[in-house]
Design a protein around this motif. Structure first.
Motif, PDB file in Angstrom:
ATOM      1  N   ASP A 131      31.284 -17.929  11.809  1.00  0.00           N
ATOM      2  CA  ASP A 131      31.453 -17.032  12.946  1.00  0.00           C
ATOM      3  C   ASP A 131      30.294 -17.167  13.926  1.00  0.00           C
ATOM      4  O   ASP A 131      30.473 -17.102  15.149  1.00  0.00           O
ATOM      5  N   LEU A 132      29.087 -17.360  13.383  1.00  0.00           N
ATOM      6  CA  LEU A 132      27.934 -17.603  14.258  1.00  0.00           C
ATOM      7  C   LEU A 132      28.151 -18.871  15.079  1.00  0.00           C
ATOM      8  O   LEU A 132      27.849 -18.927  16.272  1.00  0.00           O
ATOM      9  N   GLY A 133      28.682 -19.906  14.420  1.00  0.00           N
ATOM     10  CA  GLY A 133      28.926 -21.165  15.105  1.00  0.00           C
ATOM     11  C   GLY A 133      29.949 -21.035  16.217  1.00  0.00           C
ATOM     12  O   GLY A 133      29.813 -21.659  17.280  1.00  0.00           O
ATOM     13  N   ARG A 134      30.962 -20.223  16.001  1.00  0.00           N
ATOM     14  CA  ARG A 134      31.981 -20.030  17.037  1.00  0.00           C
ATOM     15  C   ARG A 134      31.371 -19.408  18.289  1.00  0.00           C
ATOM     16  O   ARG A 134      31.708 -19.797  19.414  1.00  0.00           O
ATOM     17  N   THR A 135      30.490 -18.454  18.088  1.00  0.00           N
ATOM     18  CA  THR A 135      29.830 -17.816  19.224  1.00  0.00           C
ATOM     19  C   THR A 135      28.986 -18.821  19.996  1.00  0.00           C
ATOM     20  O   THR A 135      29.015 -18.868  21.239  1.00  0.00           O
ATOM     21  N   GLU A 136      28.242 -19.640  19.272  1.00  0.00           N
ATOM     22  CA  GLU A 136      27.399 -20.638  19.932  1.00  0.00           C
ATOM     23  C   GLU A 136      28.252 -21.679  20.655  1.00  0.00           C
ATOM     24  O   GLU A 136      27.903 -22.148  21.739  1.00  0.00           O
ATOM     25  N   TYR A 137      29.376 -22.039  20.046  1.00  0.00           N
ATOM     26  CA  TYR A 137      30.270 -23.025  20.668  1.00  0.00           C
ATOM     27  C   TYR A 137      30.784 -22.500  22.010  1.00  0.00           C
ATOM     28  O   TYR A 137      30.806 -23.230  23.011  1.00  0.00           O
ATOM     29  N   MET A 138      31.188 -21.229  22.038  1.00  0.00           N
ATOM     30  CA  MET A 138      31.693 -20.655  23.280  1.00  0.00           C
ATOM     31  C   MET A 138      30.598 -20.601  24.346  1.00  0.00           C
ATOM     32  O   MET A 138      30.870 -20.800  25.538  1.00  0.00           O
ATOM     33  N   ASP A 139      29.355 -20.358  23.933  1.00  0.00           N
ATOM     34  CA  ASP A 139      28.250 -20.379  24.892  1.00  0.00           C
ATOM     35  C   ASP A 139      28.102 -21.771  25.504  1.00  0.00           C
ATOM     36  O   ASP A 139      27.808 -21.910  26.696  1.00  0.00           O
ATOM     37  N   ALA A 140      28.305 -22.797  24.675  1.00  0.00           N
ATOM     38  CA  ALA A 140      28.205 -24.166  25.187  1.00  0.00           C
ATOM     39  C   ALA A 140      29.369 -24.485  26.120  1.00  0.00           C
ATOM     40  O   ALA A 140      29.197 -25.156  27.147  1.00  0.00           O
ATOM     41  N   VAL A 141      30.567 -24.007  25.777  1.00  0.00           N
ATOM     42  CA  VAL A 141      31.739 -24.229  26.632  1.00  0.00           C
ATOM     43  C   VAL A 141      31.521 -23.584  27.999  1.00  0.00           C
ATOM     44  O   VAL A 141      31.832 -24.173  29.051  1.00  0.00           O
ATOM     45  N   LYS A 142      30.984 -22.363  27.990  1.00  0.00           N
ATOM     46  CA  LYS A 142      30.787 -21.625  29.245  1.00  0.00           C
ATOM     47  C   LYS A 142      29.572 -22.105  30.026  1.00  0.00           C
ATOM     48  O   LYS A 142      29.357 -21.671  31.165  1.00  0.00           O
ATOM     49  N   GLY A 143      28.768 -22.977  29.430  1.00  0.00           N
ATOM     50  CA  GLY A 143      27.581 -23.472  30.105  1.00  0.00           C
ATOM     51  C   GLY A 143      26.380 -22.561  30.001  1.00  0.00           C
ATOM     52  O   GLY A 143      25.375 -22.768  30.692  1.00  0.00           O
ATOM     53  N   ASN A 144      26.468 -21.548  29.155  1.00  0.00           N
ATOM     54  CA  ASN A 144      25.325 -20.644  28.965  1.00  0.00           C
ATOM     55  C   ASN A 144      24.179 -21.342  28.243  1.00  0.00           C
ATOM     56  O   ASN A 144      23.021 -20.937  28.372  1.00  0.00           O
ATOM     57  N   LYS A 145      24.500 -22.349  27.457  1.00  0.00           N
ATOM     58  CA  LYS A 145      23.511 -23.145  26.744  1.00  0.00           C
ATOM     59  C   LYS A 145      23.949 -24.598  26.774  1.00  0.00           C
ATOM     60  O   LYS A 145      25.140 -24.890  26.909  1.00  0.00           O
ATOM     61  N   SER A 146      22.979 -25.494  26.622  1.00  0.00           N
ATOM     62  CA  SER A 146      23.355 -26.890  26.421  1.00  0.00           C
ATOM     63  C   SER A 146      23.937 -27.015  25.018  1.00  0.00           C
ATOM     64  O   SER A 146      23.753 -26.138  24.169  1.00  0.00           O
ATOM     65  N   ILE A 147      24.640 -28.087  24.753  1.00  0.00           N
ATOM     66  CA  ILE A 147      25.250 -28.278  23.442  1.00  0.00           C
ATOM     67  C   ILE A 147      24.181 -28.301  22.357  1.00  0.00           C
ATOM     68  O   ILE A 147      24.324 -27.665  21.309  1.00  0.00           O
ATOM     69  N   ARG A 148      23.080 -29.011  22.590  1.00  0.00           N
ATOM     70  CA  ARG A 148      22.043 -29.097  21.568  1.00  0.00           C
ATOM     71  C   ARG A 148      21.362 -27.748  21.367  1.00  0.00           C
ATOM     72  O   ARG A 148      21.012 -27.389  20.238  1.00  0.00           O
ATOM     73  N   GLU A 149      21.176 -26.982  22.453  1.00  0.00           N
ATOM     74  CA  GLU A 149      20.589 -25.649  22.314  1.00  0.00           C
ATOM     75  C   GLU A 149      21.482 -24.761  21.458  1.00  0.00           C
ATOM     76  O   GLU A 149      20.989 -23.986  20.624  1.00  0.00           O
TER      77      GLU A 149
END
Length: 494
Positions: A442-460
Motif C-alpha cells: 500500500d505504501l508503494g501504491r501511494t509512492e507510485y501515484m506520486d510519481a505518475v502525478k509528477g510530485n516526485k521523480s521515479i527514483r525519489e
C-alpha cells in the motif's frame, strides 16, 4: 473468479464403461474396503467439499471400496469471521501439513502449492513417481510441456514427485474489429513486451470517455500497478523483498526502469490510469447501466484493444456474445488470442501459468498403492476427457484441450509458453509468515501515484517507498504477532 462446479452425473456416465472394465480385471483383494487419506495445505473447508467435487467424486464412484478421508490443515477461523486472540499466531497450514505427513497415521496423498513442492522434496517427504510411471507404462508424453516443466522445477535430482491434472494459463487477447478499424495488423505469437506496447500505441485513439486504450494487463480496468509490475517484471527476476521479508529491494536501477515503462504508458494513455476510488466522477465510466451493462469491463465495453486474460475469463465474453440480443447497445466482440509477450532476455517465459491440483504420494504413506491408483486416475485420459470441456480450467493433457465448437480460438497461445521456474514471486512464503505484509505494498501504491502525478521523480518515489517500507517491516519483525490494526504509521522520509 467464480468457481464453476461441473455436473458429476455426466462425467460419471462417461467413465463407467472404462472403469468397470478395469474393476473386472483386478484381483479379488481389490474389492476389499480401504481408506485413502488425503491432506492439503489449501483451504477447502473442514469437509473439503470443493476438493471432492473437483478431484475425488468420479474416482470414488469408480472405486466404491475406497473411502476418501479428507484431512484439513487450514485454520478456518478467519474464513468464518472469528478473529485470533491477542498474542495468538495462526498456524501455517503448510507447516501443519508437513507435521502430519511425518506423524502417526499420516496422509497417503498430499496436495500442495507448486511453490511448496521444493521444500517437501528437499525434506524427503515425497515419494518419487518415476518407478511407478515406468512400471505401469503410464504415458506422460501428452501432458502439456509447461506443466511438466513446472512439476520438474522443484526437483534437483531430475525425478518427478507430483502430477497436476489441470492448469491455468493466460494469453494476449485482442479485439479484431478494433485493429481492422485502425488499419493495424493483429498481434502475433512470440512478441516481446516492447513490440506489444508499440502495437498498442498504434491502435490507441480518441479522447475522454471515448478513449480506446491499446493495452492493459487486466481486462476490467483494475490496472493495479503492483500486480502489473509482477506480470511484467517477474520473468526478469526482480524481487520486492529480501529472502527474509525484512528489507525492500526496490531502490534499484532495474525497478526504476520498470516503473518508467509503466508510467510512460499511462501518461501516453496507452493503458488506463490507476482507478481513483475516492473520486466518484472518475468511477462513473465503469458503473454498469441499462445502456452499458458491461461498463465495468474495459474489453467487453470496447474501451480496450488488447488485454492479458486467463483462459477462464473468456467464458464471460462468450456468454455475453451468445446473449447479445438481450443487452442494449452491446455488439458481440470478435476476439482471438496469441501468446503472452515476453522479454528478449527470457524468450517465451511468462509468470502467468499456474498448476492446479498438484499432488504427490507421502513418503510415509500407509496406502501408497491406492495413492498411486488415485493419481494415475485423475491424471489419466478418461478423467481428462470428462473434464476437458471445463470452461474455467484447462486439463493437462493436450489431446483434450480444444476450442469450443464453432470457435477458431488459437488454443496454442495458452500452451506454447514457458513457466517461470525460478519464481521470483517470493511473496508466497513471506505472506504465510507475515500475513500483513501487504500493507507495505500500500505504501508503494501511494509512492507510485506520486510519481505518475509528477510530485516526485521515479527514483525519489522508490527511495521513499524503500525507507518507509523498511520501517514497517522492522515493526513486523519486532512484533511478529501484530495484526493489521497494530501497524504504526510510518513517518515520511526525511
Amino acid at each position: 473468479m467464480k468457481r464453476k462446479i461441473i455436473p458429476v452425473a455426466l462425467t460419471l456416465t462417461m467413465l463407467v464403461p472404462t472403469t468397470m472394465a478395469c474393476t473386472k480385471s483386478d484381483s479379488e483383494d481389490d474389492k476389499s474396503e480401504r481408506v485413502l487419506r488425503v491432506a492439503t495445505s489449501m483451504d477447502y473447508g473442514d469437509e473439503g467439499e470443493y476438493f471432492r467435487q473437483q478431484f475425488t467424486e468420479i474416482f470414488e464412484f469408480a472405486n466404491p471400496n475406497i473411502k476418501i478421508e479428507y484431512i484439513p490443515t487450514s485454520d478456518n477461523r478467519m474464513r468464518m469471521g472469528i478473529g485470533l486472540k491477542e498474542g495468538e499466531k495462526m498456524q501455517d497450514p503448510f507447516v501443519k501439513l508437513k507435521e502430519i505427513m511425518a506423524g502417526e497415521n499420516p496422509p497417503d496423498v498430499v496436495m500442495f502449492n507448486l511453490t511448496e513442492m521444493r521444500e517437501l522434496v528437499e525434506e524427503n517427504l515425497l515419494e518419487p513417481l518415476d518407478a511407478r510411471i515406468s512400471k505401469e507404462k503410464f504415458d506422460t508424453s501428452d501432458i502439456v510441456p509447461a506443466v511438466m516443466d513446472g512439476l520438474k522445477s522443484a526437483s534437483t535430482d531430475g525425478k518427478l514427485y507430483a502430477l497436476s491434472p489441470t492448469f491455468s494459463s493466460s494469453a494476449l487477447i485482442y479485439n479484431r474489429k478494433m485493429f481492422d478499424q485502425a488499419g493495424v495488423p493483429y498481434p502475433t505469437d512470440n512478441m516481446t513486451w516492447d513490440q506489444v506496447f508499440d502495437l498498442a500505441r498504434r491502435v490507441s485513439t480518441g479522447e475522454g470517455d471515448k478513449r480506446v486504450y491499446g493495452f492493459n494487463f487486466f481486462s476490467q480496468g483494475y490496472a493495479d500497478f503492483m500486480s502489473a509490475s509482477q506480470i511484467y517484471a517477474g520473468p526478469l527476476g526482480l524481487q520486492t523483498f529480501d529472502e527474509k521479508g525484512e528489507k525492500l529491494l526496490v531502490d534499484s536501477d532495474q525497478w526504476e526502469k520498470v516503473w518508467a515503462t509503466l508510467i510512460q504508458l499511462e501518461k501516453d494513455k496507452v493503458i488506463p490510469g490507476q482507478p481513483d476510488y475516492n473520486n466518484p466522477e472518475s468511477m462513473k465510466l465503469r458503473q454498469p447501466s441499462e445502456d452499458n451493462p458491461f461498463a465495468y469491463h474495459d474489453f467487453l465495453s470496447g474501451r480496450l484493444a488488447m488485454s492479458i486474460m486467463q483462459y477462464g475469463e473468456l467464458s464471460q465474453i462468450d456468454n455475453a456474445n451468445k446473449n447479445a440480443a438481450n443487452y442494449k447497445n452491446f455488439t458481440p466482440v470478435e476476439y482471438n488470442a496469441v501468446t503472452m509477450p515476453s522479454h528478449p532476455e527470457q524468450p517465451g517465459v511468462v509468470a502467468n501459468i499456474g498448476l492446479n491440483g498438484v499432488m504427490g504420494i507421502n513418503a510415509k504413506a500407509g496406502n501408497a498403492a491406492d495413492a498411486w491408483k488415485f493419481l494415475k486416475f485423475i491424471n489419466g485420459e478418461d478423467w481428462a476427457r470428462a473434464k476437458g470441456k471445463n470452461n474455467y480450467q484447462m486439463v493437462s493433457r493436450k489431446k483434450y484441450i480444444k476450442p469450443k465448437e464453432g470457435s477458431d480460438l488459437h488454443m496454442e497461445a495458452f500452451l506454447n509458453v514457458k513457466p517461470l521456474l525460478d519464481n521470483p514471486n517470493e511473496m508466497y512464503k513471506i505472506y504465510r509468515e507475515k500475513p500483513y505484509i501487504f500493507q507495505v505494498y500500500d505504501l508503494g501504491r501511494t509512492e507510485y501515484m506520486d510519481a505518475v502525478k509528477g510530485n516526485k521523480s521515479i527514483r525519489e518515489a522508490l527511495k521513499s517507498w524503500q525507507t518507509k517500507g523498511d520501517v514497517m517491516l522492522q515493526q513486523m519483525k519486532d512484533n511478529p504477532n501484530m495484526n493489521g490494526g497494530n501497524v504504526m504509521a510510518v513517518p515520511a522520509a526525511g
